[in-house]
Motif scaffolding. Structure first.
Motif, short mmCIF file in Angstrom:
data_model
loop_
_atom_site.label_atom_id
_atom_site.label_comp_id
_atom_site.label_asym_id
_atom_site.label_seq_id
_atom_site.Cartn_x
_atom_site.Cartn_y
_atom_site.Cartn_z
N LYS A 266 -3.68 9.37 5.02
CA LYS A 266 -3.23 8.72 3.58
C LYS A 266 -3.89 7.23 3.37
O LYS A 266 -4.22 6.88 2.41
N LEU A 267 -4.08 6.73 4.49
CA LEU A 267 -4.63 5.43 4.29
C LEU A 267 -6.32 5.63 3.93
O LEU A 267 -6.77 4.73 2.91
N LEU B 189 -6.28 6.53 0.27
CA LEU B 189 -5.86 5.70 -0.91
C LEU B 189 -6.77 5.45 -1.99
O LEU B 189 -7.74 5.10 -2.10
N GLY B 190 -6.28 5.94 -3.26
CA GLY B 190 -7.18 5.74 -4.40
C GLY B 190 -8.12 6.63 -4.74
O GLY B 190 -8.92 6.66 -5.61
N MET C 281 0.81 -1.19 0.12
CA MET C 281 0.00 -0.10 0.12
C MET C 281 0.82 1.23 -0.07
O MET C 281 0.49 2.50 0.22
#
Length: 130
Positions: A108-109, A112-113, A1
């Motif tokens: 950030k997690l 993601l995407g 990731m």
């Protein structure tokens, strides 16, 4: 990731909250004495407590001397690996450093995407409530 060592250790601090349940994960017990409050106690306990393998019919996990707390093998890897351990020590020493870095990597997690265009919209900001 795409997380570096610092970010992996910071995200692991989420173990300050909650506990494992045998009916869901096979593991059993809380990581800290205050599993409903986010603190840096998870890191302090990793370093300061003595951890032994739990003798039971479940998956391999560690327990403290009081048999109240538990750690997973992945938790213990954070103090066995030099690079990870340096971050565990920083977070154990300074809760504000942990909070700041945890907040950043958690955003950030969560993001993601998500395709953000430069200068587009507000990004998520986590703030302390105390």
């Amino acid at each position: 990731m795409g997380f570096d060592d610092r970010e992996i250790v910071a995200l692991s601090g989420a173990h300050a909250l909650g506990r494992c349940h045998t009916d869901r994960s096979g593991f059993d017990g809380p990581w800290t004495f205050s599993p409903i409050t986010v603190t840096n106690d998870y890191y302090k306990l990793l370093l300061d407590e003595s951890w032994d393998w739990r003798k039971w019919n479940g998956p391999r996990q560690y327990q403290d001397k009081t048999k109240t707390l538990m750690m997973l093998p992945t938790d213990m890897a954070l103090i066995k690996d030099e690079s990870f351990r340096s971050h565990v020590e920083r977070y154990a020493k300074d809760q504000d450093v942990f909070f700041n870095e945890f907040g950043s990597v958690l955003c950030k997690l969560f993001e993601l995407g998500v395709p953000f265009e430069s200068g587009e919209g507000d990004r998520m900001v986590l703030r302390r409530t105390d």
